[in-house]
Design a protein around this motif. Sequence first.
Motif, mmCIF file in Angstrom:
data_model
loop_
_atom_site.group_PDB
_atom_site.id
_atom_site.type_symbol
_atom_site.label_atom_id
_atom_site.label_comp_id
_atom_site.label_asym_id
_atom_site.label_seq_id
_atom_site.Cartn_x
_atom_site.Cartn_y
_atom_site.Cartn_z
ATOM 1 N N SER A 191 0.788 -1.230 0.000
ATOM 2 C CA SER A 191 0.000 0.000 0.000
ATOM 3 C C SER A 191 0.821 1.281 0.000
ATOM 4 O O SER A 191 0.259 2.353 0.028
ATOM 5 C CB SER A 191 -0.900 0.006 1.238
ATOM 6 O OG SER A 191 -0.110 -0.038 2.408
ATOM 7 N N THR A 192 2.143 1.171 -0.065
ATOM 8 C CA THR A 192 2.930 2.383 0.135
ATOM 9 C C THR A 192 3.568 2.937 -1.125
ATOM 10 O O THR A 192 4.060 4.042 -1.134
ATOM 11 C CB THR A 192 4.045 2.114 1.153
ATOM 12 O OG1 THR A 192 4.862 1.047 0.662
ATOM 13 C CG2 THR A 192 3.475 1.744 2.496
ATOM 14 N N ASN A 193 3.601 2.167 -2.194
ATOM 15 C CA ASN A 193 4.280 2.629 -3.402
ATOM 16 C C ASN A 193 3.319 3.473 -4.226
ATOM 17 O O ASN A 193 2.621 2.985 -5.092
ATOM 18 C CB ASN A 193 4.769 1.422 -4.204
ATOM 19 C CG ASN A 193 5.662 1.840 -5.350
ATOM 20 O OD1 ASN A 193 5.852 3.023 -5.601
ATOM 21 N ND2 ASN A 193 6.227 0.853 -6.037
ATOM 22 N N THR A 194 3.293 4.755 -3.963
ATOM 23 C CA THR A 194 2.294 5.608 -4.609
ATOM 24 C C THR A 194 2.887 6.788 -5.366
ATOM 25 O O THR A 194 2.169 7.538 -5.996
ATOM 26 C CB THR A 194 1.325 6.157 -3.548
ATOM 27 O OG1 THR A 194 2.084 6.892 -2.574
ATOM 28 C CG2 THR A 194 0.577 5.024 -2.864
ATOM 29 N N LYS A 195 4.192 6.933 -5.326
ATOM 30 C CA LYS A 195 4.781 8.135 -5.921
ATOM 31 C C LYS A 195 4.672 8.138 -7.450
ATOM 32 O O LYS A 195 4.447 9.158 -8.060
ATOM 33 C CB LYS A 195 6.243 8.249 -5.503
ATOM 34 C CG LYS A 195 6.416 8.724 -4.067
ATOM 35 C CD LYS A 195 7.874 9.021 -3.779
ATOM 36 C CE LYS A 195 8.043 9.581 -2.378
ATOM 37 N NZ LYS A 195 9.450 9.865 -2.060
ATOM 38 N N THR A 196 4.901 6.970 -8.066
ATOM 39 C CA THR A 196 4.924 6.906 -9.507
ATOM 40 C C THR A 196 3.650 6.248 -10.023
ATOM 41 O O THR A 196 3.397 5.093 -9.735
ATOM 42 C CB THR A 196 6.152 6.112 -10.007
ATOM 43 O OG1 THR A 196 7.319 6.728 -9.480
ATOM 44 C CG2 THR A 196 6.216 6.108 -11.507
ATOM 45 N N THR A 197 2.858 6.939 -10.777
ATOM 46 C CA THR A 197 1.630 6.388 -11.336
ATOM 47 C C THR A 197 1.924 5.788 -12.700
ATOM 48 O O THR A 197 3.005 5.947 -13.261
ATOM 49 C CB THR A 197 0.571 7.481 -11.463
ATOM 50 O OG1 THR A 197 1.076 8.492 -12.330
ATOM 51 C CG2 THR A 197 0.275 8.096 -10.107
ATOM 52 N N ALA A 198 0.934 5.127 -13.265
ATOM 53 C CA ALA A 198 1.127 4.410 -14.522
ATOM 54 C C ALA A 198 1.515 5.356 -15.663
ATOM 55 O O ALA A 198 2.237 4.979 -16.567
ATOM 56 C CB ALA A 198 -0.149 3.651 -14.874
ATOM 57 N N HIS A 199 1.006 6.574 -15.647
ATOM 58 C CA HIS A 199 1.248 7.494 -16.760
ATOM 59 C C HIS A 199 2.449 8.416 -16.517
ATOM 60 O O HIS A 199 2.841 9.161 -17.411
ATOM 61 C CB HIS A 199 0.005 8.358 -16.991
ATOM 62 C CG HIS A 199 -0.334 9.234 -15.829
ATOM 63 N ND1 HIS A 199 -1.085 8.786 -14.763
ATOM 64 C CD2 HIS A 199 0.002 10.513 -15.533
ATOM 65 C CE1 HIS A 199 -1.217 9.767 -13.875
ATOM 66 N NE2 HIS A 199 -0.563 10.823 -14.312
ATOM 67 N N GLU A 200 2.994 8.372 -15.323
ATOM 68 C CA GLU A 200 4.077 9.292 -14.974
ATOM 69 C C GLU A 200 5.428 8.696 -15.340
ATOM 70 O O GLU A 200 5.776 7.611 -14.889
ATOM 71 C CB GLU A 200 4.024 9.585 -13.470
ATOM 72 C CG GLU A 200 5.049 10.613 -13.012
ATOM 73 C CD GLU A 200 4.956 10.830 -11.515
ATOM 74 O OE1 GLU A 200 5.756 11.629 -10.998
ATOM 75 O OE2 GLU A 200 4.100 10.209 -10.874
ATOM 76 N N ILE A 201 6.206 9.387 -16.157
ATOM 77 C CA ILE A 201 7.519 8.893 -16.569
ATOM 78 C C ILE A 201 8.587 9.821 -16.012
ATOM 79 O O ILE A 201 8.581 11.027 -16.251
ATOM 80 C CB ILE A 201 7.646 8.822 -18.106
ATOM 81 C CG1 ILE A 201 6.624 7.813 -18.667
ATOM 82 C CG2 ILE A 201 9.059 8.421 -18.506
ATOM 83 C CD1 ILE A 201 6.674 7.686 -20.170
ATOM 84 N N ILE A 202 9.520 9.248 -15.266
ATOM 85 C CA ILE A 202 10.626 10.022 -14.704
ATOM 86 C C ILE A 202 11.737 10.115 -15.740
ATOM 87 O O ILE A 202 12.241 9.099 -16.213
ATOM 88 C CB ILE A 202 11.163 9.359 -13.425
ATOM 89 C CG1 ILE A 202 10.059 9.297 -12.360
ATOM 90 C CG2 ILE A 202 12.383 10.103 -12.899
ATOM 91 C CD1 ILE A 202 10.467 8.566 -11.105
ATOM 92 N N PRO A 203 12.117 11.307 -16.174
ATOM 93 C CA PRO A 203 13.191 11.447 -17.162
ATOM 94 C C PRO A 203 14.533 11.061 -16.573
ATOM 95 O O PRO A 203 14.728 11.072 -15.357
ATOM 96 C CB PRO A 203 13.140 12.935 -17.524
ATOM 97 C CG PRO A 203 12.570 13.587 -16.297
ATOM 98 C CD PRO A 203 11.584 12.606 -15.726
#
Length: 532
Positions: free
Chosen positions: A272-284
């Motif tokens: 339940s804690t991994n919430t920073k990166t969503t499916a559509h969010e791409i980290i450059p």
Amino acid sequence: MISEIKPDFSENTDFSELMKEYSEELGILQREAKELEIPLIIVFEGWYDIFIGEVINRQLLPLDSRGFDFHFTNAPTSEENKIPFIFRFARKVPPKGKIAIFDRSWYMRGLIEHLLNDSEKFGCSNLTLKTNLETVLTKPANKEVIHTAQFDHLMKTINDFEKTLYDNGTRFIKIYLGARKEKRAESQKVWKKIIPYDIDKRSTEKIYKKDITVIKEVLEQTNTDYAPWNLYFINQDIDEAAAGTMKIIIDQMKSIIFEAKSKQMPDAGVNSTNTKTTAHEIIPGPLDSVDLSKTCAKKEYKKKLKEYQKKLAFSHYSLYLNKKPMVLVFEGWDAAGKGSSIKRIVQAMNPRYYRVIPIGTPTDVDKKYHYLWRFLDGVPPCGKTSIYDRSWYGRVMVERIEKLCTEEEWNRAYEEMNHFEKAMTEDGIIVIKFWMHISKEKQYERFVARSLNPLKQWKLTDEDWRNREKWDKYYSAVNEMIEKTNTEDAPWVIVEANDKHYARIKVLKTIVERIEKELGSKMEEIDIPSGD
């Protein structure tokens, strides 16, 4: 400042009865710790003529022998001396619910081995290391021993090691057993009548006075919040010493168990804690600038493959002659060519001097230890090479994305993996990490080709397709991983792998050039013949 522990025993204490009471309590606490799956390390250090072995033995008797391992730390074997110093002890850490008891540990061995080694590298770099305690602590002046970069490095290595274990749930009870000057001579006379041991010839007042300055500094610098020292001075009464020591262990185990119970939450899970990166969010990050159009024509590929495999054959043998170990790490997208690149590497190597280590899903036994534990066995000894087909980086990729660990755990893993690799490179191990990079379109093309080829269908699994659906999440995770673990001594090499020919040559060339750089003039010991 380390406080002395002083159990409040009355003059007429019946230690025989007290030990029975303590023994029952210690057995109960051991079972509680097992049920709570707490890995516990108990470290005993102390001066030579206070008979630590006898005191420790009194602590072992009440314990269930199936629930603890005892380790007496002596001079390393020839095989142990070929691997990084701290890894010898990391292999002996307890799994969940078990206790590891060390009769001297990384502390005394660290002083002996690190401070005697002038090369500033350990293990493979000095296979003829002396191990005389008197030499290590008395030959140099005490100030010279303490105020050195080597001493500071040893202290940091130990603290990092203990912190990594603590963060993963391991708890420490560290006890230093000392004897005051006025009690030492008396203790030796009394104990020599009771126990048929000879006093170590090095344990003289002269050496003790010189050693104690260094030992105090070690205790102070490694007395941390997560692994504090318990300083206990003992006298000539062995029963009192055993009871006092056992009370320290009991009191601290109670505290550890209370802490573990207070943190327990029903069905807390790890999902339940991994919430920073969503499916559509791409980290450059570094992958964004990779040119995947690079190719190598087939004719040129065959020529360069032959050239670099020949160079690798001789340079790899040169590693063996110079007792230089090497670790190659292969990570990358599914179907990116990790296996085919490894195949071209080992074609040029003598099988006596390399080992390919395929990494799969951790077993139930693996899960009882710190996640890095299962990779320790693959760390190569002097002159050998280990090739990891996937590695510890699964912690911050698949385990992160699939929520098999908490956000806190995978965030912490970056630093832990850097420490892990630093322990290798500081011991002289060459570490090269490859990320085999292909485009999402190229991966799909290769997946389809594998599905249509009866000889390659086994390579494609349902999990591969599922992972592909999470491409953006993995892309972000890889960018973050490379940025946070790309160190000077263990750098990442991003391999443009849309063209397999180009990728294989780049991998071979990178390895050859790195070996040549590391060995320098020592490469001259190998005569590489010219011609075909």
